[in-house]
Design a protein around this motif. Structure first.
Motif, PDB file in Angstrom:
ATOM      1  N   LEU A  39       0.848  -1.188   0.000  1.00  0.00           N
ATOM      2  CA  LEU A  39       0.000   0.000   0.000  1.00  0.00           C
ATOM      3  C   LEU A  39       0.887   1.244   0.000  1.00  0.00           C
ATOM      4  N   SER A  40       0.427   2.294  -0.670  1.00  0.00           N
ATOM      5  CA  SER A  40       1.187   3.547  -0.701  1.00  0.00           C
ATOM      6  C   SER A  40       0.241   4.682  -1.101  1.00  0.00           C
ATOM      7  N   TYR A  41       0.781   5.891  -1.224  1.00  0.00           N
ATOM      8  CA  TYR A  41       0.088   7.046  -1.789  1.00  0.00           C
ATOM      9  C   TYR A  41      -1.337   7.208  -1.245  1.00  0.00           C
ATOM     10  N   PRO A  42      -1.493   7.375   0.068  1.00  0.00           N
ATOM     11  CA  PRO A  42      -2.848   7.507   0.625  1.00  0.00           C
ATOM     12  C   PRO A  42      -3.450   8.886   0.353  1.00  0.00           C
ATOM     13  N   GLN A  43      -4.635   8.901  -0.254  1.00  0.00           N
ATOM     14  CA  GLN A  43      -5.372  10.152  -0.410  1.00  0.00           C
ATOM     15  C   GLN A  43      -6.558  10.107   0.541  1.00  0.00           C
ATOM     16  N   VAL A  44      -6.580  11.011   1.517  1.00  0.00           N
ATOM     17  CA  VAL A  44      -7.606  11.040   2.561  1.00  0.00           C
ATOM     18  C   VAL A  44      -8.481  12.269   2.340  1.00  0.00           C
ATOM     19  N   PHE A  45      -9.793  12.091   2.435  1.00  0.00           N
ATOM     20  CA  PHE A  45     -10.705  13.196   2.140  1.00  0.00           C
ATOM     21  C   PHE A  45     -12.039  12.967   2.828  1.00  0.00           C
ATOM     22  N   ALA A  46     -12.783  14.044   2.999  1.00  0.00           N
ATOM     23  CA  ALA A  46     -14.126  13.988   3.585  1.00  0.00           C
ATOM     24  C   ALA A  46     -15.167  14.050   2.479  1.00  0.00           C
ATOM     25  N   HIS A  47     -16.251  13.294   2.672  1.00  0.00           N
ATOM     26  CA  HIS A  47     -17.350  13.316   1.706  1.00  0.00           C
ATOM     27  C   HIS A  47     -18.619  12.845   2.406  1.00  0.00           C
ATOM     28  N   GLY A  49     -20.182  13.699   5.014  1.00  0.00           N
ATOM     29  CA  GLY A  49     -20.142  13.522   6.448  1.00  0.00           C
ATOM     30  C   GLY A  49     -19.257  12.403   6.951  1.00  0.00           C
ATOM     31  N   GLU A  50     -18.522  11.745   6.059  1.00  0.00           N
ATOM     32  CA  GLU A  50     -17.617  10.670   6.454  1.00  0.00           C
ATOM     33  C   GLU A  50     -16.226  10.950   5.896  1.00  0.00           C
ATOM     34  N   ILE A  51     -15.238  10.198   6.397  1.00  0.00           N
ATOM     35  CA  ILE A  51     -13.857  10.354   5.934  1.00  0.00           C
ATOM     36  C   ILE A  51     -13.430   9.075   5.236  1.00  0.00           C
ATOM     37  N   PHE A  52     -12.817   9.245   4.087  1.00  0.00           N
ATOM     38  CA  PHE A  52     -12.423   8.120   3.244  1.00  0.00           C
ATOM     39  C   PHE A  52     -10.941   8.200   2.915  1.00  0.00           C
ATOM     40  N   MET A  53     -10.430   7.081   2.435  1.00  0.00           N
ATOM     41  CA  MET A  53      -9.057   7.015   1.963  1.00  0.00           C
ATOM     42  C   MET A  53      -8.998   6.143   0.715  1.00  0.00           C
ATOM     43  N   ILE A  54      -8.215   6.592  -0.264  1.00  0.00           N
ATOM     44  CA  ILE A  54      -7.904   5.755  -1.419  1.00  0.00           C
ATOM     45  C   ILE A  54      -6.385   5.614  -1.469  1.00  0.00           C
ATOM     46  N   PRO A  55      -5.847   4.475  -1.017  1.00  0.00           N
ATOM     47  CA  PRO A  55      -4.414   4.247  -1.156  1.00  0.00           C
ATOM     48  C   PRO A  55      -4.127   3.519  -2.472  1.00  0.00           C
ATOM     49  N   GLU A  56      -2.883   3.594  -2.913  1.00  0.00           N
ATOM     50  CA  GLU A  56      -2.514   2.770  -4.065  1.00  0.00           C
ATOM     51  C   GLU A  56      -2.412   1.318  -3.645  1.00  0.00           C
ATOM     52  N   SER A  57      -3.044   0.450  -4.428  1.00  0.00           N
ATOM     53  CA  SER A  57      -2.952  -0.995  -4.189  1.00  0.00           C
ATOM     54  C   SER A  57      -2.810  -1.716  -5.527  1.00  0.00           C
ATOM     55  N   SER A  58      -1.944  -1.176  -6.386  1.00  0.00           N
ATOM     56  CA  SER A  58      -1.776  -1.760  -7.716  1.00  0.00           C
ATOM     57  C   SER A  58      -1.236  -3.181  -7.650  1.00  0.00           C
ATOM     58  N   ALA A  59      -0.520  -3.524  -6.577  1.00  0.00           N
ATOM     59  CA  ALA A  59      -0.001  -4.886  -6.438  1.00  0.00           C
ATOM     60  C   ALA A  59      -1.132  -5.906  -6.376  1.00  0.00           C
ATOM     61  N   ALA A  60      -2.310  -5.474  -5.927  1.00  0.00           N
ATOM     62  CA  ALA A  60      -3.488  -6.341  -5.875  1.00  0.00           C
ATOM     63  C   ALA A  60      -4.392  -6.135  -7.088  1.00  0.00           C
ATOM     64  N   ARG A  61      -3.954  -5.280  -8.028  1.00  0.00           N
ATOM     65  CA  ARG A  61      -4.718  -4.979  -9.249  1.00  0.00           C
ATOM     66  C   ARG A  61      -6.140  -4.501  -8.910  1.00  0.00           C
ATOM     67  N   GLU A  62      -6.215  -3.493  -8.016  1.00  0.00           N
ATOM     68  CA  GLU A  62      -7.509  -2.929  -7.687  1.00  0.00           C
ATOM     69  C   GLU A  62      -7.313  -1.543  -7.086  1.00  0.00           C
ATOM     70  N   VAL A  63      -8.360  -0.724  -7.203  1.00  0.00           N
ATOM     71  CA  VAL A  63      -8.426   0.565  -6.517  1.00  0.00           C
ATOM     72  C   VAL A  63      -9.565   0.454  -5.517  1.00  0.00           C
ATOM     73  N   VAL A  64      -9.232   0.648  -4.239  1.00  0.00           N
ATOM     74  CA  VAL A  64     -10.197   0.383  -3.168  1.00  0.00           C
ATOM     75  C   VAL A  64     -10.462   1.659  -2.378  1.00  0.00           C
ATOM     76  N   LEU A  65     -11.733   1.892  -2.101  1.00  0.00           N
ATOM     77  CA  LEU A  65     -12.157   2.973  -1.226  1.00  0.00           C
ATOM     78  C   LEU A  65     -12.276   2.426   0.194  1.00  0.00           C
ATOM     79  N   TYR A  66     -11.534   3.035   1.124  1.00  0.00           N
ATOM     80  CA  TYR A  66     -11.621   2.684   2.535  1.00  0.00           C
ATOM     81  C   TYR A  66     -12.384   3.788   3.271  1.00  0.00           C
ATOM     82  N   ARG A  67     -13.117   3.389   4.303  1.00  0.00           N
ATOM     83  CA  ARG A  67     -13.889   4.328   5.109  1.00  0.00           C
ATOM     84  C   ARG A  67     -13.372   4.294   6.557  1.00  0.00           C
ATOM     85  N   ALA A  68     -13.287   5.467   7.169  1.00  0.00           N
ATOM     86  CA  ALA A  68     -12.813   5.539   8.552  1.00  0.00           C
ATOM     87  C   ALA A  68     -13.922   5.083   9.494  1.00  0.00           C
ATOM     88  N   ALA A  69     -13.698   3.938  10.164  1.00  0.00           N
ATOM     89  CA  ALA A  69     -14.627   3.487  11.191  1.00  0.00           C
ATOM     90  C   ALA A  69     -14.375   4.241  12.486  1.00  0.00           C
TER      91      ALA A  69
END
Length: 219
Positions: A39-47, A49-69
């Motif tokens: 994992l690398s290059y974390p982009q963290v942002f609000a949308h 009313g919640e906070i999300f992150m999109i890190p680079e996960s090209s090693a897994a061949r996917e782009v994943v949206l993570y949500r802050a619990a």
């Protein structure tokens, strides 16, 4: 500040956070997100009313949206935005009610830093579709994002990596001139030159939030 840390014992990056103290100094980073792949290059942002992150996960061949619990320490996988693609440094932009992801895609030849592609969606969770003009550009010096978009008045500026000499060897700023379903257009990059505030030979990423600006070197 969210960063990639690279424990050499495991050989894959993790996402860590360092908190800014009242004295203006960042604390020691602590791990907040780890997967079985790099994992690398974390982009963290609000949308919405919640906070999300999109890190680079090209090693897994996917782009994943993570949500802050529980921000900033607990993150859960929310949505796979793009599957079965080697997509690098996905950089999000919301504009005119639409969402865009810009990055580089590796197709098995060349490098992971020389071919810009763009995806768009009507909402954050998708569905995400490839731009009709992909690949937008093939250029080792001005296609791989090097940070989130920067808003300067009415203009949007994208930091882009210059990998023509070496990975992390340079960074430029490109102003976005047009982004829609029919065209993607930037000005030529304006290079960031070393100076007294940054004496290293290379520069890898640039990000800004409020009065805080951070840069890093890949070497």
């Amino acid at each position: 500040m969210f960063v990639e840390e690279f424990p050499y014992a495991t050989g894959r990056g993790v996402i860590s956070v360092a908190e800014l103290g009242d004295d203006g100094i960042f604390g020691v980073p602590r791990v907040v997100l780890e997967e079985a792949h790099h994992l690398s290059y974390p982009q963290v942002f609000a949308h919405a009313g919640e906070i999300f992150m999109i890190p680079e996960s090209s090693a897994a061949r996917e782009v994943v949206l993570y949500r802050a619990a529980q921000f900033p320490d607990r993150w859960v996988r929310d949505t796979v935005l793009i599957a079965d693609r080697n997509f690098n440094d996905a950089t999000l932009l919301g504009s005119d009610g639409r969402f865009w992801l810009l990055g580089t895609e590796w197709f098995g030849h060349g490098s992971a830093s020389d071919t810009m592609v763009v995806y768009s969606a009507p909402s954050l969770r998708g569905p995400w579709t490839a731009h009709a003009l992909n690949p937008i550009a093939v250029d080792h010096s001005a296609t791989r994002p090097g940070g989130a978009f920067i808003r300067q008045g009415d203009a949007l500026v994208l930091p882009v990596q210059n990998g023509s000499r070496a990975y992390g060897g340079g960074l430029g700023l490109m102003r976005l001139e047009r982004l829609d379903d029919f065209d993607v257009r930037f000005t030529p990059p304006r290079p960031i030159e070393p100076g007294t505030a940054w004496a290293r030979a290379g520069i890898h990423t640039l990000n800004r939030a409020g009065k805080v600006e951070v840069v890093d070197s890949a070497g």
